[in-house]
Motif scaffolding. Structure first.
Motif, PDB file in Angstrom:
ATOM      1  N   LEU A   1      -2.118  63.861  47.346  1.00 12.30           N
ATOM      2  CA  LEU A   1      -1.970  63.503  45.945  1.00 12.30           C
ATOM      3  C   LEU A   1      -0.511  63.569  45.510  1.00 12.30           C
ATOM      4  CD1 LEU A   1      -3.000  62.968  43.063  1.00 12.30           C
ATOM      5  CD2 LEU A   1      -3.403  65.428  42.854  1.00 12.30           C
ATOM      6  N   TYR A   2       0.155  64.699  45.748  1.00 15.92           N
ATOM      7  CA  TYR A   2       1.536  64.768  45.257  1.00 15.92           C
ATOM      8  C   TYR A   2       2.495  63.941  46.103  1.00 15.92           C
ATOM      9  CZ  TYR A   2       2.184  69.120  48.192  1.00 15.92           C
ATOM     10  OH  TYR A   2       2.257  70.068  49.191  1.00 15.92           O
ATOM     11  N   ARG A   3       2.118  63.667  47.364  1.00 16.51           N
ATOM     12  CA  ARG A   3       2.933  62.746  48.165  1.00 16.51           C
ATOM     13  C   ARG A   3       2.865  61.335  47.571  1.00 16.51           C
ATOM     14  NH1 ARG A   3       0.177  62.754  52.695  1.00 16.51           N
ATOM     15  NH2 ARG A   3       1.081  64.743  53.320  1.00 16.51           N
ATOM     16  N   SER A   4       1.651  60.911  47.209  1.00 15.23           N
ATOM     17  CA  SER A   4       1.469  59.591  46.617  1.00 15.23           C
ATOM     18  C   SER A   4       2.191  59.480  45.279  1.00 15.23           C
ATOM     19  CB  SER A   4      -0.031  59.314  46.417  1.00 15.23           C
ATOM     20  OG  SER A   4      -0.236  58.124  45.713  1.00 15.23           O
ATOM     21  N   MET A   5       2.094  60.530  44.462  1.00 12.38           N
ATOM     22  CA  MET A   5       2.750  60.505  43.153  1.00 12.38           C
ATOM     23  C   MET A   5       4.267  60.485  43.291  1.00 12.38           C
ATOM     24  SD  MET A   5       0.229  63.048  41.006  1.00 12.38           S
ATOM     25  CE  MET A   5       1.135  62.864  39.465  1.00 12.38           C
ATOM     26  N   HIS A   6       4.774  61.178  44.311  1.00 13.77           N
ATOM     27  CA  HIS A   6       6.222  61.139  44.550  1.00 13.77           C
ATOM     28  C   HIS A   6       6.654  59.751  45.003  1.00 13.77           C
ATOM     29  CE1 HIS A   6       9.813  61.770  47.238  1.00 13.77           C
ATOM     30  NE2 HIS A   6      10.254  62.164  46.065  1.00 13.77           N
ATOM     31  N   ASP A   7       5.856  59.119  45.887  1.00 12.37           N
ATOM     32  CA  ASP A   7       6.172  57.768  46.356  1.00 12.37           C
ATOM     33  C   ASP A   7       6.225  56.784  45.194  1.00 12.37           C
ATOM     34  OD1 ASP A   7       6.283  58.662  48.941  1.00 12.37           O
ATOM     35  OD2 ASP A   7       4.271  57.975  49.489  1.00 12.37           O
ATOM     36  N   GLN A   8       5.405  57.030  44.163  1.00 12.98           N
ATOM     37  CA  GLN A   8       5.370  56.146  43.000  1.00 12.98           C
ATOM     38  C   GLN A   8       6.425  56.511  41.960  1.00 12.98           C
ATOM     39  OE1 GLN A   8       1.310  55.460  41.453  1.00 12.98           O
ATOM     40  NE2 GLN A   8       0.577  56.375  43.351  1.00 12.98           N
ATOM     41  N   GLY A   9       7.207  57.549  42.238  1.00  7.18           N
ATOM     42  CA  GLY A   9       8.246  57.954  41.306  1.00  7.18           C
ATOM     43  C   GLY A   9       7.735  58.707  40.094  1.00  7.18           C
ATOM     44  N   LEU A  10       6.512  59.259  40.202  1.00  2.78           N
ATOM     45  CA  LEU A  10       5.923  59.964  39.057  1.00  2.78           C
ATOM     46  C   LEU A  10       6.332  61.424  38.996  1.00  2.78           C
ATOM     47  CD1 LEU A  10       2.312  58.455  39.145  1.00  2.78           C
ATOM     48  CD2 LEU A  10       4.210  57.818  37.640  1.00  2.78           C
ATOM     49  N   ILE A  11       6.712  61.995  40.149  1.00  2.00           N
ATOM     50  CA  ILE A  11       7.158  63.380  40.165  1.00  2.00           C
ATOM     51  C   ILE A  11       8.476  63.460  40.931  1.00  2.00           C
ATOM     52  CG2 ILE A  11       4.831  64.329  39.938  1.00  2.00           C
ATOM     53  CD1 ILE A  11       4.776  64.893  42.890  1.00  2.00           C
ATOM     54  N   ALA A  12       9.221  64.526  40.686  1.00  2.00           N
ATOM     55  CA  ALA A  12      10.596  64.624  41.193  1.00  2.00           C
ATOM     56  C   ALA A  12      10.691  64.794  42.700  1.00  2.00           C
ATOM     57  CB  ALA A  12      11.311  65.780  40.493  1.00  2.00           C
ATOM     58  N   ALA A  13       9.737  65.501  43.301  1.00  2.00           N
ATOM     59  CA  ALA A  13       9.801  65.756  44.744  1.00  2.00           C
ATOM     60  C   ALA A  13       8.386  65.793  45.312  1.00  2.00           C
ATOM     61  CB  ALA A  13      10.521  67.077  45.018  1.00  2.00           C
ATOM     62  N   ASN A  14       8.333  65.741  46.627  1.00  2.00           N
ATOM     63  CA  ASN A  14       7.041  65.734  47.327  1.00  2.00           C
ATOM     64  C   ASN A  14       6.584  67.178  47.560  1.00  2.00           C
ATOM     65  OD1 ASN A  14       4.850  65.219  48.974  1.00  2.00           O
ATOM     66  ND2 ASN A  14       6.079  64.697  50.773  1.00  2.00           N
ATOM     67  N   ASP A  15       6.248  67.865  46.463  1.00  2.00           N
ATOM     68  CA  ASP A  15       5.813  69.251  46.620  1.00  2.00           C
ATOM     69  C   ASP A  15       4.960  69.690  45.423  1.00  2.00           C
ATOM     70  OD1 ASP A  15       7.660  69.854  44.547  1.00  2.00           O
ATOM     71  OD2 ASP A  15       9.236  70.315  45.993  1.00  2.00           O
ATOM     72  N   TRP A  16       4.321  70.840  45.597  1.00  2.00           N
ATOM     73  CA  TRP A  16       3.420  71.382  44.583  1.00  2.00           C
ATOM     74  C   TRP A  16       4.167  71.745  43.297  1.00  2.00           C
ATOM     75  CZ3 TRP A  16      -1.368  71.727  43.097  1.00  2.00           C
ATOM     76  CH2 TRP A  16      -1.803  72.766  42.257  1.00  2.00           C
TER      77      TRP A  16
END
Length: 254
Positions: A118-133
């Motif tokens: 989930l957070y990897r996908s959101m990071h790929d979409q630019g929705l969160i700052a980094a690929n982490d919890w």
């Protein structure tokens, strides 16, 4: 180059075939060669290119729907408890989503993988700052956009392609206009008025019709490669002639 377009049409590439059957207007004589043989591109290959592609998109949509449900659940937890840790969230998700696994430890591990995906996908979409919890936890305080794979146009195109494949395989005169019976449903999907689970249920209902259309299809098993080759040679010869003579216009003096 036209050879690429012809190879795509022979593979029953949806974009290419839809372009050729969307009442195109030839603005150069070489296009008439393509339009003259476009029915030769129609074959049962449509089942694989249109149909199986749409079904693969359906599987992806269902997977992403589950992720979206997990996302809503987890973000809700984080808003209630900003200090929630990953392991605790995985344990709660294993219970709330009733994750199937041989043991509770395995269920938690699977849930943890869901959250990481989930957070990897959101990071790929630019929705969160980094690929982490930590980045997901920080983003939970903000309003987040609908996942791009669950936007109405994706669901709309899925149903539209399945319908097109069924009708073309059944031998209907190929065109890209949707049937009148399906039009209201497609417009409702496009406007976001149909819940995603209902769209997926409709797609599953169309699946047996796709298989039936393939089995009874009057189309040939394979496209007419010989006609396509003749057209390609004719087009290339015309392009070469214009170039050699330096004629005004495309592929010539211009």
């Amino acid at each position: 180059e036209v050879g690429k377009a012809i190879r795509q049409a022979l593979r029953a590439d949806p974009n290419t075939l839809e372009m050729l059957f969307a009442n195109p207007e030839a603005v150069d004589p070489v296009a008439n060669e393509l339009l003259a043989i476009r029915d030769g591109f129609l074959s049962q290959e449509i089942y694989g290119s249109f149909g199986r592609y749409a079904l693969s998109q359906l599987d992806r949509l269902e997977h992403n729907q589950r992720l979206a449900e997990h996302r809503s659940t987890i973000i809700g937890w984080l808003r209630d408890d900003p200090a929630l840790e990953l392991e605790a969230a995985a344990g709660r998700l294993a219970e709330s989503a009733r994750v199937e696994a041989p043991s509770r430890t395995d269920a938690i591990a699977r849930s943890r993988d869901y959250i990481k995906q989930l957070y990897r996908s959101m990071h790929d979409q630019g929705l969160i700052a980094a690929n982490d919890w930590a980045s997901l936890r920080a983003a939970a305080k903000t309003e987040l956009a609908l996942p791009r794979d669950l936007r109405p146009k994706n669901a709309y195109n899925l149903i539209r392609l399945l319908d097109l494949a069924i009708r073309w395989l059944a031998g209907e005169t190929p065109n890209v206009r949707v049937s009148e019976a399906l039009r209201p449903t497609l417009l409702a999907i496009k406007h976001g008025e149909v819940p995603t689970p209902d769209v997926m249920a409709l797609a599953r209902e169309l699946t047996p019709k796709l298989e039936t259309a393939r089995q009874a299809s009057p189309l040939p098993r394979h496209p007419d490669v010989v006609r396509a080759d003749h057209a390609l040679r004719a087009i290339r010869a015309e392009v070469a002639r214009r170039s050699v003579l330096g004629e005004p216009g495309p592929w010539g003096a211009d």
